[in-house]
Design a protein around this motif. Structure first.
Motif, PDB file in Angstrom:
ATOM      1  N   SER A 115       0.812  -1.225   0.000  1.00 48.30           N
ATOM      2  CA  SER A 115       0.000   0.000   0.000  1.00 48.30           C
ATOM      3  C   SER A 115       0.841   1.268   0.000  1.00 48.30           C
ATOM      4  CB  SER A 115      -0.935   0.003   1.217  1.00 48.30           C
ATOM      5  OG  SER A 115      -0.174  -0.054   2.418  1.00 48.30           O
ATOM      6  N   MET A 116       2.164   1.129   0.058  1.00 49.04           N
ATOM      7  CA  MET A 116       3.058   2.286   0.070  1.00 49.04           C
ATOM      8  C   MET A 116       3.780   2.404  -1.260  1.00 49.04           C
ATOM      9  SD  MET A 116       5.046   2.243   3.721  1.00 49.04           S
ATOM     10  CE  MET A 116       4.192   2.397   5.296  1.00 49.04           C
ATOM     11  N   THR A 117       4.060   3.626  -1.666  1.00 47.60           N
ATOM     12  CA  THR A 117       4.893   3.827  -2.852  1.00 47.60           C
ATOM     13  C   THR A 117       6.314   3.334  -2.580  1.00 47.60           C
ATOM     14  OG1 THR A 117       5.612   6.037  -2.170  1.00 47.60           O
ATOM     15  CG2 THR A 117       3.580   5.885  -3.489  1.00 47.60           C
ATOM     16  N   VAL A 118       7.081   3.203  -3.630  1.00 47.23           N
ATOM     17  CA  VAL A 118       8.490   2.823  -3.479  1.00 47.23           C
ATOM     18  C   VAL A 118       9.201   3.829  -2.573  1.00 47.23           C
ATOM     19  CG1 VAL A 118      10.688   2.686  -4.718  1.00 47.23           C
ATOM     20  CG2 VAL A 118       8.657   1.541  -5.641  1.00 47.23           C
ATOM     21  N   TYR A 119       8.931   5.109  -2.795  1.00 46.21           N
ATOM     22  CA  TYR A 119       9.558   6.149  -1.980  1.00 46.21           C
ATOM     23  C   TYR A 119       9.245   5.950  -0.498  1.00 46.21           C
ATOM     24  CZ  TYR A 119      10.536  10.670   0.142  1.00 46.21           C
ATOM     25  OH  TYR A 119      11.008  11.657   0.976  1.00 46.21           O
ATOM     26  N   ASP A 120       7.971   5.753  -0.179  1.00 50.73           N
ATOM     27  CA  ASP A 120       7.577   5.612   1.225  1.00 50.73           C
ATOM     28  C   ASP A 120       8.105   4.324   1.837  1.00 50.73           C
ATOM     29  OD1 ASP A 120       6.225   8.045   1.594  1.00 50.73           O
ATOM     30  OD2 ASP A 120       4.414   7.261   0.654  1.00 50.73           O
ATOM     31  N   LYS A 155       7.301   7.060  -7.182  1.00 50.78           N
ATOM     32  CA  LYS A 155       5.889   7.308  -6.885  1.00 50.78           C
ATOM     33  C   LYS A 155       4.991   6.116  -7.202  1.00 50.78           C
ATOM     34  CE  LYS A 155       6.218  12.329  -7.542  1.00 50.78           C
ATOM     35  NZ  LYS A 155       5.688  13.515  -8.269  1.00 50.78           N
ATOM     36  N   LYS A 156       5.589   5.026  -7.643  1.00 50.04           N
ATOM     37  CA  LYS A 156       4.791   3.857  -8.011  1.00 50.04           C
ATOM     38  C   LYS A 156       4.649   2.907  -6.828  1.00 50.04           C
ATOM     39  CE  LYS A 156       5.881   3.932 -12.931  1.00 50.04           C
ATOM     40  NZ  LYS A 156       6.406   3.163 -14.090  1.00 50.04           N
ATOM     41  N   LEU A 157       3.599   2.070  -6.892  1.00 48.78           N
ATOM     42  CA  LEU A 157       3.400   1.029  -5.898  1.00 48.78           C
ATOM     43  C   LEU A 157       4.182  -0.213  -6.311  1.00 48.78           C
ATOM     44  CD1 LEU A 157      -0.470   1.384  -5.397  1.00 48.78           C
ATOM     45  CD2 LEU A 157       1.323   2.161  -3.825  1.00 48.78           C
ATOM     46  N   PRO A 158       4.537  -1.069  -5.358  1.00 47.77           N
ATOM     47  CA  PRO A 158       5.294  -2.275  -5.700  1.00 47.77           C
ATOM     48  C   PRO A 158       4.628  -3.128  -6.782  1.00 47.77           C
ATOM     49  CG  PRO A 158       5.349  -1.938  -3.347  1.00 47.77           C
ATOM     50  CD  PRO A 158       4.397  -0.909  -3.898  1.00 47.77           C
ATOM     51  N   GLY A 159       3.301  -3.159  -6.783  1.00 47.45           N
ATOM     52  CA  GLY A 159       2.587  -3.951  -7.776  1.00 47.45           C
ATOM     53  C   GLY A 159       2.642  -3.386  -9.181  1.00 47.45           C
ATOM     54  N   GLN A 160       3.147  -2.157  -9.308  1.00 52.15           N
ATOM     55  CA  GLN A 160       3.213  -1.502 -10.613  1.00 52.15           C
ATOM     56  C   GLN A 160       4.595  -1.581 -11.250  1.00 52.15           C
ATOM     57  OE1 GLN A 160       1.866   2.355  -9.145  1.00 52.15           O
ATOM     58  NE2 GLN A 160      -0.180   2.012 -10.016  1.00 52.15           N
ATOM     59  N   SER A 169      14.399  -1.875  -5.167  1.00 53.18           N
ATOM     60  CA  SER A 169      13.741  -1.020  -4.176  1.00 53.18           C
ATOM     61  C   SER A 169      13.937  -1.575  -2.776  1.00 53.18           C
ATOM     62  CB  SER A 169      12.251  -0.902  -4.499  1.00 53.18           C
ATOM     63  OG  SER A 169      12.047  -0.366  -5.795  1.00 53.18           O
ATOM     64  N   ALA A 170      13.823  -2.903  -2.646  1.00 50.23           N
ATOM     65  CA  ALA A 170      14.034  -3.534  -1.344  1.00 50.23           C
ATOM     66  C   ALA A 170      15.477  -3.346  -0.879  1.00 50.23           C
ATOM     67  CB  ALA A 170      13.690  -5.015  -1.422  1.00 50.23           C
ATOM     68  N   LEU A 171      16.408  -3.394  -1.820  1.00 49.96           N
ATOM     69  CA  LEU A 171      17.812  -3.184  -1.486  1.00 49.96           C
ATOM     70  C   LEU A 171      18.042  -1.743  -1.047  1.00 49.96           C
ATOM     71  CD1 LEU A 171      20.633  -4.262  -1.248  1.00 49.96           C
ATOM     72  CD2 LEU A 171      20.906  -3.997  -3.720  1.00 49.96           C
ATOM     73  N   ALA A 172      17.387  -0.801  -1.714  1.00 51.82           N
ATOM     74  CA  ALA A 172      17.498   0.606  -1.311  1.00 51.82           C
ATOM     75  C   ALA A 172      16.993   0.795   0.112  1.00 51.82           C
ATOM     76  CB  ALA A 172      16.707   1.485  -2.278  1.00 51.82           C
ATOM     77  N   ARG A 173      15.878   0.131   0.437  1.00 51.37           N
ATOM     78  CA  ARG A 173      15.338   0.231   1.801  1.00 51.37           C
ATOM     79  C   ARG A 173      16.320  -0.352   2.815  1.00 51.37           C
ATOM     80  NH1 ARG A 173       9.757  -2.687   3.195  1.00 51.37           N
ATOM     81  NH2 ARG A 173      11.099  -4.513   2.898  1.00 51.37           N
TER      82      ARG A 173
END
Length: 281
Positions: A115-120, A155-160, A169-173
């Motif tokens: 439910s969160m964007t990549v950024y969030d 600004k995209k969701l993981p499902g997109q 993205s997971a590595l960035a987190r």
């Protein structure tokens, strides 16, 4: 009047010695069981600083249980886990806070919040564990996304986004809190061969660029010999072998040979190696 924090020469000396130690994590005689059944039966392992350390082993060997002990998500029944020389096994939750900040975790399927964007998603650890302003958080998040070539998906969701972009993205987190040790749980699981090799390259680039110690738990034998600098085989709750990829290919350990053959790895290179004993032979 401002008070400066008093220097602790002994602590500074210990920290300098730890940073110079080529072994980042030492695991000794680690044991863990559940309901009277032993899973880890005495693990001894060295995780080398700044290198790509890989753990392999069949299903049920204890890889997931070992990971939980290493991150101190559970308390081992016995043994030691020394991180920069500090045994983390006896520490309580409060004492574990600075230790856990040294670790970043990249989960098997990314484990991003849908439910969160990549950024969030990437900002989440900073919001939870730091007092940075939103501007400081934005600067750090976007820098990590740019480093990993996924800023355009902020600004995209993981499902997109694609599976490979999810991994980035997971590595960035995992990197945003600047950990010293990155633990990867089956990083290429569910990916096609081309995407898997891209993830391998990403792991290698991350190791080189950020100087982190990498520990990879994997079934992907191609990854082991593509990027691993140290390979350890977990078998029946113990480390059966721990050496370089070339050394493990040349191993005369029958358990290692049998595992490599079953994995379909470099069968030609194993010609002439001792043959595992078979029932009735």
């Amino acid at each position: 009047m401002l008070f400066r924090k008093k220097r602790d020469p002994e602590a500074e000396r210990a920290a300098a010695e730890a940073a110079a130690d080529p072994i980042h994590v030492r695991v000794r005689a680690l044991r863990k069981g559940y309901d009277g059944v032993d899973v880890l039966t005495g693990v001894d392992l060295d995780v080398f600083r700044g290198e790509i350390n890989v753990i392999i082993g069949g299903s049920g060997a204890g890889k997931s249980v070992f990971t939980r002990q290493l991150l101190r998500l559970e308390r081992p029944d016995a043994g030691q886990i020394l991180v920069d020389g500090v045994d983390i096994v006896p520490l309580n939750d409060w004492e574990l806070v600075p230790i856990r900040k040294k670790f970043g975790m990249v989960f098997q399927f990314g484990a991003l919040f849908d439910s969160m964007t990549v950024y969030d998603n990437v900002a989440f650890p900073l919001r939870e564990h730091t007092s940075l302003s939103e501007k400081e958080i934005r600067d750090r998040v976007m820098a990590k996304l740019q480093d990993l070539d996924v800023a355009h998906a902020a600004k995209k969701l993981p499902g997109q986004i694609s599976g490979g972009m999810n991994k980035r993205s997971a590595l960035a987190r995992a990197l945003v809190l600047e950990p010293a040790i990155l633990v990867y749980d089956e990083p290429t699981s569910g990916l096609d061969p081309v995407s898997s090799r891209r993830v391998d390259e990403l792991i290698r680039e991350t190791s080189e660029k950020f100087g982190v110690t990498s520990l990879i738990i994997t079934h992907d034998m191609a990854s082991v010999f593509e990027i691993g600098t140290r390979v350890s085989m977990l078998y029946r709750g113990r480390i059966e072998a721990s050496c370089t990829p070339d050394e493990i290919l040349a191993s005369d350990n029958l358990i290692v040979i049998d595992f490599l053959r079953a994995s379909g790895v470099s069968i030609n290179e194993l010609d002439g190696a001792p043959q595992p004993a078979r029932p009735g032979r």
